[in-house]
Write a protein that holds these residues in place. Structure first.
Motif, PDB file in Angstrom:
ATOM      1  N   ASN A 154       0.800  -1.221   0.000  1.00  0.00           N
ATOM      2  CA  ASN A 154       0.000   0.000   0.000  1.00  0.00           C
ATOM      3  C   ASN A 154       0.834   1.272   0.000  1.00  0.00           C
ATOM      4  OD1 ASN A 154       0.062   1.181   3.026  1.00  0.00           O
ATOM      5  ND2 ASN A 154       0.015  -1.054   3.163  1.00  0.00           N
ATOM      6  N   THR A 240      -3.700   0.488  -6.591  1.00  0.00           N
ATOM      7  CA  THR A 240      -5.145   0.525  -6.411  1.00  0.00           C
ATOM      8  C   THR A 240      -5.773   0.965  -7.724  1.00  0.00           C
ATOM      9  OG1 THR A 240      -5.264   2.864  -5.752  1.00  0.00           O
ATOM     10  CG2 THR A 240      -4.916   1.250  -3.988  1.00  0.00           C
ATOM     11  N   LEU A 276      -7.663  -3.386  -4.739  1.00  0.00           N
ATOM     12  CA  LEU A 276      -6.309  -3.288  -4.215  1.00  0.00           C
ATOM     13  C   LEU A 276      -5.393  -4.216  -4.997  1.00  0.00           C
ATOM     14  CD1 LEU A 276      -7.112  -3.469  -0.390  1.00  0.00           C
ATOM     15  CD2 LEU A 276      -6.623  -1.417  -1.716  1.00  0.00           C
TER      16      LEU A 276
END
Length: 400
Positions: A154, A240, A276
Motif C-alpha cells: 500500500n 489501487t 487493491l
C-alpha cells in the motif's frame, strides 16, 4: 611504409580505447528462484469459498524479482554525462515477462548527470518512496524483499508501482543531505490532472545514522480512468484502482559494520477505491460497495522495525516486525482491519554474487468484518482462506 602503418594501427587503437573510456554499456541482472511452502492457501484466489490447503511450489522472486537490463553512461566533458537505464522483469520458473509483458517494465529512462549537482532523468521511473525510504525498510530493496511486503504494498516500499511519463531530479549528497523531486504527466489532452503524479523526498546521512522522508501523490478521476497516465493500469502495476492516491512516510536506520537496525512509518490513502493490488491483479482484491464510486475510502498506517546482523562476513540473520492498521469505508459496509506480520531470514553468501537463503513470514489479520479481501495474504502467493498464514522459502539468488 611499415612504420607508417604501425603508427596508424596504434593511433586507431588509442582512439578506440579513449572512446571506450568515455562511454560504457553494462549488462546486469539478478535471478532469484526458491521452493516455497504456504499453509491454508486458497484453491482459487478469486473465490475464497472454494476452499484451500497447504501447497509446495517453485517460485520466482521470494526476495528480489528476477530481472535483467542495460545501463550506460557517456562522458560529455566538464562533469556532464549522458546516462540511461533499461530494465526488464521476468519469471525465472517459466521464462515469461513480468509487468504485463512490457519489455522494460521495471525501468526505462534516459537523462543527464552533472557531477556537482545531480541527475535529471525522463521515462518510466520509481518515485521517492522507493528511492529514499525503501532502503531503510526490510521490504523492497531491503534485505527481506518481496515476502516482507506491507499489505497490498500500500505504500509502494516494495516498488511494485512505477510512474510513466515522468521527469525526475535527484541531487548529489551535500554534506550528507540529498533531495529529489519528480513530476509525471497524464499524457492526455484536456485531462492534465487525470492520472498525473508528483513526488518529493529527502535523505540525510550522519556517521552511522541514515534518515529519509518521502511523499507521493497520484491524481485520478475514478469515473474516467486514464490508462495512458502516470500510474499504470494495463501492466498490472497499479497499487489501487479508483480515485486519487497519496503516500508519505519517514524512517531511520543505524548501521554498525555491515549490520543495521531500522524503523519506518508510512501512511497511504485512496479515494473512491474499487480494488487493491495483489500480485499484479485486482481480481482477488476487489472491494465491496460501488465500484469506483462515491463514498469508498481506504487508508493504511504501517509501523515497521527491522534488523540484520552479520555473524560472519558471509552469514547474516535478519528479522522484521510490521503492524499495519487500516480503515475502509463504503456505502455498503465498513471495516477496520489490522495486520501483525513477522519475518525472519538467514542468508549465506557463497560468493560476492551468489547467496543461499531461507526466509519465513507469519501474518495474522483481524477486524476484516468478513470481507475476503482483508484475509491473510503474503506477496503474490495464494492468500489464505482464513485470517492467518505461514510462508517459508528456501532459495538461491545470483547477481550478474
Amino acid at each position: 611504409m611499415v612504420l607508417k602503418r604501425t603508427f596508424l594501427v596504434f593511433a586507431t587503437m588509442m582512439a578506440a580505447s579513449a572512446a571506450n573510456a568515455q562511454s560504457s554499456v553494462t549488462l546486469f541482472g539478478l535471478v532469484d528462484t526458491s521452493i516455497v511452502y504456504s499453509n491454508d492457501a486458497r484453491v482459487s484466489a478469486a473465490k475464497p469459498s472454494a476452499g484451500g490447503g497447504s501447497v509446495w511450489q517453485q517460485f520466482a522472486g521470494s526476495i528480489f524479482t528476477p530481472r535483467w537490463g542495460l545501463r550506460g553512461v557517456e562522458d560529455l566533458g566538464g562533469g556532464l554525462s549522458a546516462v540511461f537505464w533499461l530494465e526488464s522483469g521476468f519469471n525465472s520458473t517459466n521464462g515469461t515477462l513480468k509487468n504485463g509483458g512490457d519489455l522494460f517494465g521495471r525501468q526505462a529512462w534516459i537523462g543527464l548527470n552533472e557531477s556537482r549537482y545531480g541527475t535529471l532523468t525522463l521515462g518510466r521511473q520509481y518515485d521517492f518512496m522507493v528511492t529514499y525510504l525503501a532502503p531503510l525498510s526490510a521490504t523492497g530493496s531491503g534485505f527481506g524483499g518481496n515476502l516482507a511486503e506491507h499489505p497490498y504494498d500500500n505504500d509502494n516500499l516494495n516498488n511494485d508501482l512505477r510512474l510513466n511519463n515522468s521527469i525526475k531530479f535527484t541531487s548529489v549528497s551535500f554534506n550528507g543531505l540529498k533531495v529529489g523531486a519528480m513530476y509525471a504527466f497524464s499524457n492526455s489532452a484536456g485531462q492534465i490532472s487525470n492520472n498525473n503524479a508528483y513526488s518529493v523526498g529527502v535523505g540525510y546521512s550522519f556517521g552511522p545514522f541514515n534518515f529519509a522522508a518521502a511523499f507521493l501523490q497520484i491524481n485520478r478521476d475514478a469515473n474516467f480512468p486514464n490508462s495512458a497516465g502516470a500510474a499504470s493500469t494495463g501492466d498490472g502495476d497499479a497499487l489501487t484502482t479508483g480515485g486519487s492516491q497519496r503516500m508519505f512516510g519517514a524512517g531511520a536506520q543505524y548501521s554498525f559494520g555491515k549490520s543495521s537496525v531500522g524503523v519506518v512509518w508510512t501512511h497511504s490513502s485512496t479515494e473512491s477505491v474499487s480494488s487493491l493490488w495483489f500480485g499484479g491483479s485486482t481480481s482477488n482484491g476487489a472491494l465491496p460497495g460501488p465500484m469506483g464510486g462515491a463514498g469508498n475510502y481506504i487508508k493504511f498506517d504501517n509501523f515497521e522495525i527491522n534488523g540484520r546482523y552479520f555473524l560472519r562476513s558471509d552469514l547474516s540473520f535478519g528479522a522484521s516486525y510490521l503492524y499495519t492498521m487500516a480503515s475502509f469505508n463504503s456505502t455498503k459496509e465498513n471495516a477496520f482491519p489490522h495486520w501483525n506480520q513477522v519475518m525472519a531470514q538467514v542468508d549465506y553468501s557463497m560468493s560476492t554474487r551468489t547467496d543461499i537463503y531461507m526466509e519465513g513470514v507469519y501474518q495474522h489479520v483481524g477486524g476484516g468484518n468478513g470481507i475476503p479481501t482483508f484475509g491473510a495474504g503474503i506477496y503474490t502467493l495464494s492468500p489464505a482462506t482464513g485470517n492467518q498464514q505461514v510462508v517459508v522459502a528456501i532459495g538461491l539468488k545470483h547477481r550478474f
